[in-house]
Design a protein around this motif. Structure first.
Motif, mmCIF file in Angstrom:
data_model
loop_
_atom_site.group_PDB
_atom_site.id
_atom_site.type_symbol
_atom_site.label_atom_id
_atom_site.label_comp_id
_atom_site.label_asym_id
_atom_site.label_seq_id
_atom_site.Cartn_x
_atom_site.Cartn_y
_atom_site.Cartn_z
ATOM 1 N N THR A 132 -16.836 -51.714 25.662
ATOM 2 C CA THR A 132 -17.462 -52.736 24.787
ATOM 3 C C THR A 132 -17.702 -52.665 23.274
ATOM 4 O OG1 THR A 132 -18.537 -53.438 26.856
ATOM 5 C CG2 THR A 132 -19.468 -54.415 24.884
ATOM 6 N N ALA A 133 -17.992 -51.549 22.962
ATOM 7 C CA ALA A 133 -18.193 -51.107 21.609
ATOM 8 C C ALA A 133 -16.606 -51.150 20.552
ATOM 9 C CB ALA A 133 -18.544 -49.492 21.355
ATOM 10 N N GLN A 134 -15.676 -50.787 21.403
ATOM 11 C CA GLN A 134 -14.334 -50.836 20.910
ATOM 12 C C GLN A 134 -13.986 -52.633 20.697
ATOM 13 O OE1 GLN A 134 -12.228 -48.536 23.873
ATOM 14 N NE2 GLN A 134 -11.379 -47.340 21.951
ATOM 15 N N LEU A 135 -14.511 -53.485 21.474
ATOM 16 C CA LEU A 135 -14.218 -54.817 21.695
ATOM 17 C C LEU A 135 -14.907 -55.435 20.376
ATOM 18 C CD1 LEU A 135 -13.992 -55.578 25.366
ATOM 19 C CD2 LEU A 135 -12.141 -55.465 23.769
ATOM 20 N N LEU A 136 -16.222 -55.053 20.514
ATOM 21 C CA LEU A 136 -17.014 -55.514 19.150
ATOM 22 C C LEU A 136 -16.588 -55.120 17.786
ATOM 23 C CD1 LEU A 136 -20.584 -54.760 20.855
ATOM 24 C CD2 LEU A 136 -19.802 -57.030 19.918
ATOM 25 N N TYR A 285 -19.216 -58.434 26.357
ATOM 26 C CA TYR A 285 -19.352 -57.913 27.504
ATOM 27 C C TYR A 285 -18.681 -57.829 28.769
ATOM 28 C CZ TYR A 285 -23.704 -57.490 24.730
ATOM 29 O OH TYR A 285 -24.584 -57.122 23.591
ATOM 30 N N LEU A 286 -17.847 -58.980 28.944
ATOM 31 C CA LEU A 286 -17.158 -59.686 30.042
ATOM 32 C C LEU A 286 -16.090 -58.568 30.728
ATOM 33 C CD1 LEU A 286 -16.418 -63.276 29.759
ATOM 34 C CD2 LEU A 286 -17.849 -62.205 31.579
ATOM 35 N N THR A 287 -15.590 -57.975 29.885
ATOM 36 C CA THR A 287 -14.537 -56.915 30.301
ATOM 37 C C THR A 287 -14.966 -55.571 31.094
ATOM 38 O OG1 THR A 287 -13.175 -57.611 28.265
ATOM 39 C CG2 THR A 287 -12.704 -55.533 29.551
ATOM 40 N N SER A 288 -16.014 -55.334 30.460
ATOM 41 C CA SER A 288 -16.840 -54.066 31.201
ATOM 42 C C SER A 288 -17.608 -54.575 32.542
ATOM 43 C CB SER A 288 -17.807 -53.350 30.442
ATOM 44 O OG SER A 288 -18.345 -52.318 30.830
ATOM 45 N N ALA A 308 -26.074 -52.825 39.775
ATOM 46 C CA ALA A 308 -25.205 -52.566 38.777
ATOM 47 C C ALA A 308 -25.100 -53.684 37.914
ATOM 48 C CB ALA A 308 -23.757 -52.270 39.513
ATOM 49 N N THR A 309 -25.114 -54.984 38.474
ATOM 50 C CA THR A 309 -25.254 -56.188 37.826
ATOM 51 C C THR A 309 -26.570 -56.241 36.868
ATOM 52 O OG1 THR A 309 -26.189 -57.524 39.565
ATOM 53 C CG2 THR A 309 -23.767 -57.394 39.368
ATOM 54 N N ALA A 310 -27.711 -55.916 37.535
ATOM 55 C CA ALA A 310 -29.152 -55.935 36.952
ATOM 56 C C ALA A 310 -29.049 -55.156 35.718
ATOM 57 C CB ALA A 310 -30.040 -55.481 38.068
ATOM 58 N N LYS A 311 -28.439 -53.959 35.585
ATOM 59 C CA LYS A 311 -28.358 -53.254 34.443
ATOM 60 C C LYS A 311 -27.250 -53.550 33.511
ATOM 61 C CE LYS A 311 -30.468 -49.137 36.631
ATOM 62 N NZ LYS A 311 -30.332 -47.767 36.976
ATOM 63 N N SER A 312 -26.318 -54.455 33.895
ATOM 64 C CA SER A 312 -25.151 -54.728 33.055
ATOM 65 C C SER A 312 -25.501 -55.290 31.611
ATOM 66 C CB SER A 312 -24.119 -55.527 33.553
ATOM 67 O OG SER A 312 -23.377 -56.179 32.852
ATOM 68 N N PRO A 313 -25.319 -55.224 30.306
ATOM 69 C CA PRO A 313 -25.405 -56.073 29.258
ATOM 70 C C PRO A 313 -25.126 -57.441 29.630
ATOM 71 C CG PRO A 313 -24.610 -53.571 28.722
ATOM 72 C CD PRO A 313 -24.343 -53.917 30.178
ATOM 73 N N ILE A 402 -31.364 -53.992 26.521
ATOM 74 C CA ILE A 402 -29.791 -53.235 25.782
ATOM 75 C C ILE A 402 -30.133 -52.611 24.474
ATOM 76 C CG2 ILE A 402 -27.492 -53.959 25.109
ATOM 77 C CD1 ILE A 402 -28.038 -56.880 26.544
ATOM 78 N N GLU A 403 -29.233 -51.517 24.540
ATOM 79 C CA GLU A 403 -29.722 -50.796 23.248
ATOM 80 C C GLU A 403 -28.496 -50.947 22.510
ATOM 81 O OE1 GLU A 403 -30.304 -46.096 21.827
ATOM 82 O OE2 GLU A 403 -29.692 -46.589 23.854
ATOM 83 N N LYS A 404 -28.612 -51.441 21.073
ATOM 84 C CA LYS A 404 -27.693 -51.960 19.956
ATOM 85 C C LYS A 404 -26.911 -52.910 20.668
ATOM 86 C CE LYS A 404 -27.888 -47.229 17.998
ATOM 87 N NZ LYS A 404 -27.089 -45.988 17.656
ATOM 88 N N PRO A 405 -27.239 -54.345 20.783
ATOM 89 C CA PRO A 405 -26.588 -55.025 21.352
ATOM 90 C C PRO A 405 -25.210 -55.564 20.687
ATOM 91 C CG PRO A 405 -28.774 -55.842 21.230
ATOM 92 C CD PRO A 405 -28.756 -54.513 20.572
ATOM 93 N N ARG A 406 -25.259 -55.283 19.502
ATOM 94 C CA ARG A 406 -23.831 -55.709 18.874
ATOM 95 C C ARG A 406 -23.130 -54.440 18.225
ATOM 96 N NH1 ARG A 406 -25.332 -61.198 15.255
ATOM 97 N NH2 ARG A 406 -25.568 -62.591 17.147
ATOM 98 N N GLU A 407 -23.340 -53.303 18.586
ATOM 99 C CA GLU A 407 -22.774 -51.949 18.065
ATOM 100 C C GLU A 407 -22.378 -51.153 19.402
ATOM 101 O OE1 GLU A 407 -23.362 -48.241 15.324
ATOM 102 O OE2 GLU A 407 -24.950 -49.565 15.760
ATOM 103 N N ILE A 408 -23.130 -50.694 20.009
ATOM 104 C CA ILE A 408 -22.922 -49.992 21.475
ATOM 105 C C ILE A 408 -23.684 -50.226 22.390
ATOM 106 C CG2 ILE A 408 -22.409 -47.508 22.274
ATOM 107 C CD1 ILE A 408 -22.554 -46.297 19.447
ATOM 108 N N PRO A 409 -23.506 -51.549 23.078
ATOM 109 C CA PRO A 409 -24.595 -52.259 23.823
ATOM 110 C C PRO A 409 -24.478 -51.234 25.117
ATOM 111 C CG PRO A 409 -22.151 -53.416 23.610
ATOM 112 C CD PRO A 409 -22.452 -52.450 22.688
#
Length: 664
Positions: A132-136, A285-288, A308-313, A402-409
């Motif tokens: 996700t970080a790479q995609l962002l 976030y969809l890909t991950s 896993a879904t509950a913890k997914s960004p 979510i930690e750092k939603p737009r960098e390394i979520p």
């Protein structure tokens, strides 16, 4: 009389196909009436007639299966249409040689099946392998990418910049939550294109009832359902490309993967734990979410999948739980700071605590996820919970963010934002402490009898019929509880139940637009080089991939998808695909039907019905199709000319548009 089986389109979208009929929209009328009611009666009778005198001795290919009402050919077709996306040329023969039960067992253990061929087809989609970080970083928002760097008076460290970016994202979401948009009555079948979805960047009103969750009347996403988005070039670095590659990969896997049940069950669970690509950061976030959360657990333990879904960004952002905090957290933190100040050893009086900034958005308890967790993910709407339970569950999940939603979520539990007080959910005290409060809730809900029944009902509705037999659901629910929510075992219990193989279940499900497109491509053995036009056709017929806004997901009931407009689009697609009018897809109809019937329209129709419908077509369907044989387009001749050559593509397209093929 004639009708245009096309509609608004945007190049390079699918072309429209014009077809003339002897009576106004004759085939469309048959499609509508048959799918709604007639075939509910006709097909079981037809199957029963074909199944007479076949019960005396079971075919060896059915060994180990409780099949008594279907012939071997029908059972194979039934399995391919329910546990796979329909047969490809040669599939039925391969299953006959292998044995149907063995094929089913292989599908239930997908990792035992070599799927390297389809993976090779996916190498051209680089986003599928990115974090996700790479995609962002590589597919930024165009506005962000074009914005020039503002000059700063003092140097800002990378840590400070990242923190500010995260704070800005949270503040923006909090401001958006203050907007109370009224219900529009829009449901899961709202059609939204990828390009329009990419423009949405705000949370949706999830507090509405499931039937009314959706788009506002003036919402920019509420656009023409027939508008087909333009394909984005392969070198595009826009965020929409991420969603496009997901759609193309999903289509490719469904068409070519040997792990067919894996593809079907992945789609089921994504729909069950639906997230909307058009909401803010979810598109990245969809890909991950699909690759790392859904797929590895689709046939595992249900509790693990929920956790896993509950913890997914993706889910945290979509249902706003990353914003949910204990309303008293700020006061508690202020009190803790005051206590630390009083303990200063230098004797200085405590510094005054500044009042909270009134201009900053107030973050508080958000009940969206707590409600959907019980209503849509576990217990079901009649699961026995109350509004008080919703609030208590929401309290249990405070601090899940979510930690750092737009960098390394990535998932982060913020203990400072968590409500530490005891909670009571479904009459049981929850006080495990910290993140364990939410995990204890998931554990309890996953083991609840209502969850076993609700999940079993949804699986049976997807794989058996819109109204599955209660006895089957009860048997599946018992397996769910006995196996601690083992999805593979629940599926096995369903497949090896006699109710799965009844004539009432045979062709009892109407295909969704996605299923129709995939099964048509597979039936024709179409060679697909560019799957994007097929993805666009799915949207055009009414089910844009990853674009369902309400958390309910797309409906799995046939009544949702049966209307005249949708059926005309289905017929238009079938004609376009069989006639090689879909860009990037090539079908060889002559190889399937044979060149020996190119001069005889009636023989061509009979052959097409045999190949694509197994020879099972209701009399009304056959009569309607035979009338179209007089159409000059079918025989490729003028009205006063003798027959020159039958257009096998048109004949095939008409058969694929028939009511029987609309069912699986």
């Amino acid at each position: 009389m004639s009708f245009e089986a096309g509609g608004p389109r945007s190049e390079p979208g699918p072309p429209a196909v014009s077809v003339s009929f002897t009576s106004r929209a004759a085939l469309a009328v048959v499609l509508t009436l048959s799918c709604v009611g007639t075939l509910v009666v006709d097909l079981p009778l037809l199957v029963a007639a074909n199944s007479k005198d076949k019960k005396a001795k079971q075919d060896p290919v059915l060994k180990g299966l409780p099949v008594t009402e279907l012939s071997a050919d029908e059972a194979i077709q039934h399995a391919l249409n329910r546990l796979a996306y329909g047969p490809r040329p040669g599939d039925a023969e391969r299953i006959r040689q292998l044995g149907l039960a063995k094929w089913i067992d292989q599908q239930l253990t997908p990792k035992s099946i070599d799927d390297s061929a389809v993976e090779a087809r996916l190498t051209g989609y680089p986003t599928l392998r990115m974090s996700t970080a790479q995609l962002l970083a590589e597919y930024p928002n165009p506005k962000q990418a074009a914005k020039p760097a503002a000059p700063s008076k003092q140097e800002v460290t990378p840590v400070q910049a990242a923190q500010k970016q995260a704070d800005d994202a949270i503040a923006a979401m909090a401001r958006g939550m203050d907007t109370n948009e009224g219900p529009s009555g829009a449901t899961a079948e709202n059609n939204m294109t990828a390009s329009a979805a990419a423009a949405a960047d705000r949370p949706s009103p999830m507090k509405l009832n499931p039937a009314t969750r959706g788009l506002g009347k003036n919402d920019p996403l509420n656009i023409d359902p027939n508008a087909v988005p333009k394909a984005i070039s392969d070198d595009s670095k826009r965020p929409a490309r991420v969603v496009e590659e997901l759609g193309m990969a999903k289509m490719t896997r469904a068409i070519y993967s040997e792990r067919q049940l894996q593809q079907v069950i992945d789609d089921f669970w994504f729909n069950h734990f639906n997230v909307f690509a058009g909401k803010g950061e979810v598109k990245w976030y969809l890909t991950s979410y699909e690759r790392d959360v859904i797929e590895p657990r689709a046939l595992g333990k249900f509790k693990d999948l929920v956790t896993a879904t509950a913890k997914s960004p993706a889910m945290l952002f979509y249902l706003d739980n990353f914003l949910s905090v204990d309303p008293n957290a700020q006061e508690r933190l202020a009190a803790q700071r005051a206590m630390r100040q009083r303990r200063w050893p230098n004797g200085h009086p405590p510094r005054p605590i500044p009042p909270p900034n009134k201009k900053k958005p107030e973050r508080g308890l958000n009940e969206n996820y707590g409600r959907e967790l019980m209503e849509l993910h576990t217990l079901g709407v009649d699961g026995g919970y109350t509004q008080k339970d919703v609030t208590e569950v929401a309290r249990c999940f405070t601090g899940w963010t979510i930690e750092k939603p737009r960098e390394i979520p990535q998932f982060k539990f913020d203990d400072k934002m968590h409500d530490p007080a005891p909670k009571v959910v479904l009459g049981k005290k929850i006080h495990a402490g910290g993140m364990k409060d939410g995990e204890q809730v998931i554990e309890m809900l996953a083991k609840h009898p209502s969850t076993a029944k609700f999940i079993s009902s949804k699986l049976a509705r997807r794989f058996v019929s819109d109204n599955p037999p209660p006895a089957l659901v009860e048997r599946m629910a018992k397996t769910f509880q006995r196996s601690d929510g083992d999805i593979r075992e629940v599926m096995r219990a369903m497949i090896y139940s006699p109710e799965f193989w009844t004539k009432e279940a045979y062709r009892a499900k109407i295909k969704t637009p996605y299923e129709l497109v995939v099964t048509s491509v597979r039936a024709l053995g179409t060679d697909v080089d560019t799957p994007m036009p097929l993805v666009q056709w799915v949207a055009r017929i009414g089910q844009p991939l990853y674009q369902c806004q309400p958390p309910t997901g797309y409906s799995d009931k046939g009544e949702t998808w049966v209307n005249t407009g949708a059926l005309l689009n289905r017929l238009n697609f079938s004609l376009a695909l069989a006639g090689n009018k879909v860009r990037g897809s090539r079908s060889d109809v002559t190889a399937l039907l044979g060149s020996d019937i190119e001069k005889d329209p009636k023989s061509a129709l009979d052959r097409a019905v045999l190949v694509f419908l197994g020879g099972e077509a209701a009399p009304g369907t056959v009569d309607t199709l035979e009338k179209q044989l007089e159409n000059p387009q079918v025989v490729q001749a003028k009205l006063d000319d003798p027959v020159k050559q039958v257009d096998l593509g048109v004949v095939t397209g008409l058969v694929l548009g028939a009511p029987e093929f609309q069912r699986r």
